[in-house]
Every structure is written in C-alpha cells, then in structure tokens.
Write an enzyme that holds these catalytic residues in place. Structure first.
Site, short mmCIF file in Angstrom:
data_model
loop_
_atom_site.label_atom_id
_atom_site.label_comp_id
_atom_site.label_asym_id
_atom_site.label_seq_id
_atom_site.Cartn_x
_atom_site.Cartn_y
_atom_site.Cartn_z
N CYS A 94 0.87 -1.17 0.00
CA CYS A 94 0.00 0.00 0.00
C CYS A 94 0.91 1.23 0.00
CB CYS A 94 -0.86 -0.03 1.27
SG CYS A 94 -1.90 1.41 1.51
N CYS B 38 -0.85 3.86 -6.43
CA CYS B 38 -1.73 3.18 -5.47
C CYS B 38 -1.91 1.76 -5.98
CB CYS B 38 -3.07 3.91 -5.39
SG CYS B 38 -4.35 3.00 -4.49
N1 DGL Z 1 -3.82 0.45 -2.04
C1 DGL Z 1 -3.65 1.65 -1.27
C2 DGL Z 1 -2.44 2.42 -1.79
O1 DGL Z 1 -1.58 1.83 -2.44
C3 DGL Z 1 -4.94 2.38 -1.27
C4 DGL Z 1 -5.02 3.42 -0.22
C5 DGL Z 1 -6.38 3.72 0.28
O2 DGL Z 1 -6.97 2.84 0.90
O3 DGL Z 1 -6.81 4.85 0.09
O4 DGL Z 1 -2.26 3.58 -1.54
#
Ligand code: DGL
Length: 259
Positions: A73, A183
């Site tokens: 993440c 993301c």
């Molecule tokens: N997959 C997360 C990232 O890489 C998403 C973040 C979120 O939940 O806003 O930032």
C-alpha cells in the site's frame, strides 16, 4: 531455507496486484495476505491513523509467524514504514510511486501521477519527487473516490469511467508521456486507462520492482523457500469475501476474519 510465510497487507484488495507479481517471481513461497477493507480507504486518513492501522496489520501477520512483511500500500508505506522498521525486527518491503523511472525517461518532460491524498501529501513522496523532478512538469492528481469503487466491485462502472476521464484530462492537456500509478488498487484500472489515454502514454506501477526487492531481501537474509511443496497462499478480508474472490485465481483460499 525458510518455509515461514511472507506477510502482505493493504487497506483492501489493491495489494493483490503486488501479490500477483510476488507469486509469479517466488512461486514456492507461502504467504498470508491481509485486506483491511473495513478501514479502506486509508488515503483520506491522518498519518497517525495510518500508522495505527499499519501496526495492527503488522502485529496480526507477525502473530502468524511471517518472516518478512510487504506493505503493499503506497499510503501505508509513505506514512508508516519508517515507524514499522524502527519498531519490529522483521524486514519490511514498501511500495512507492515510480516517479524516478518516469522522470528519467520522459521525452515530453511531463509526467502524471495518480495516487491517494495520503501518499501525495507525505514527506517521503515529496522528497522523492523533489529529487527527480528537476526541469519536469509533474501533474499530481488525487484519485478521490477510486478505491471505494474498486472495493465495492465497481471497477469497470460508468461512475469509474467518468471519474477517470476527469482525472486524466489535465494530464492529457499537459502532454504527459508517462502516467505513474501510485496506489496498488490502480493497476486494475489498466483496461480503462489504456482506452482513455493517447497511445504514446506509458503507464507504470511499482509491483514488479517490489517483487524483485522482496526476492533480493529474502535471499540476503537466507529466508528463501526452496521447498517443492505446493505453497499455501491465504487471503483474509474483514469484509465480504466475494470482491476478493473475484479478482483472484480460484486456487487461492479466501477467508473472512474479524480484525
Ligand atoms: N492500495 C492503497 C495504496 O496503495 C490504497 C489506499 C487507500 O486505501 O486509500 O495507496
């Protein structure tokens, strides 16, 4: 040789895009994936909240005897990884937007970056961007609303298409030739983005780089698993299992967990 699982966590299902790269490169490794979908999106939360959620995810994975943790993440990496590294003994691998390759290779001298508010406002992101963006126009766009739609299984909905068109237009107008997906949920948008963006725009993310780094760190610490047993790759979510099931190969185990 070490058969303990690799732990992977994300605010939801997005980190599976990173898991897929890791599994392709390290097919013998056991793994445990934690999708904290109940608390998604992380992107609009404060740094302190993101650190607290990252601690909770890490401690669960450590309780399952994980030998290394991949923070799959960007939001959690850019806000919490230095805290995690300073607090726990296992190696941590993080993911950050691939600004460097985009900035080094752009010919139009304009690159787009789509990421969460939490990532774009983080100190770590600013440091990296300042380091590589000399003489280059970086068009930053917060992907507001994207993660909740993906978490709701509406990745290819008209609502998503409308959002992405709004987010991509200023980048197209600025003549970007690289779009950085900052993301781990966003690689699932690839079919839509390819339709929307001019053909010369290259779309990059950091999933493969994270997999390579995971392999290198396991190797360096003598933690690789050379067993020829069929690996166990388990996925836990604290919401409905169906969205996670839909994006994963049926051979993987998806379970509901209260956390
Ligand atoms: N997959 C997360 C990232 O890489 C998403 C973040 C979120 O939940 O806003 O930032």
């Amino acid at each position: 040789m070490n058969t303990q699982p690799i732990g992977i966590f994300d605010s939801g299902i997005g980190g599976t895009s990173v898991f897929k790269e890791i599994h392709a490169l390290l097919p013998h490794e056991n793994s445990i994936y934690l999708a904290d979908s109940k608390h998604a999106p992380y992107g609009n939360k404060s740094k302190q909240e993101i650190i607290e959620l990252s601690i909770k995810n890490t401690e669960y994975l450590l309780s399952k005897n994980c030998k290394l943790i991949v923070v799959a993440c960007n939001t959690a990496t850019t806000n919490a990884i230095s805290y995690l590294r300073a607090t726990y003994d296992v190696p941590f691998i993080g993911i950050e937007p691939a600004i460097k390759p985009a900035a080094l290779n752009t010919e139009t001298k304009a690159v787009g970056i789509l990421a969460t508010k939490g990532t774009l406002s983080s100190e770590l992101f600013h440091k990296t961007t300042d380091l590589y963006s000399n003489g280059i126009k970086v068009i930053e766009q917060v992907g507001e609303g994207i993660v909740p739609l993906i978490e709701a299984g509406k990745t290819y909905s008209n609502q998503m298409k409308a959002l992405l068109r709004d987010y991509m237009q200023p980048m197209i107008d600025a003549n970007i030739d690289y779009l950085v997906l900052g993301c781990t949920h966003y690689p699932y948008l690839m079919p839509l983005l390819l339709e929307m963006l001019p053909k010369h725009v290259k779309i990059i993310d950091s999933g493969l780089a994270v997999a390579k780094q995971t392999k290198a760190v396991l190797d360096k610490n003598s933690l690789l698993n050379f067993s020829s047993n069929i690996p166990e790759n388990i996925f836990y979510t604290n919401t409905n299992v169906s969205v996670l099931n839909d994006i994963l190969d049926k051979k993987f185990i998806v379970e509901h967990l209260n956390f």
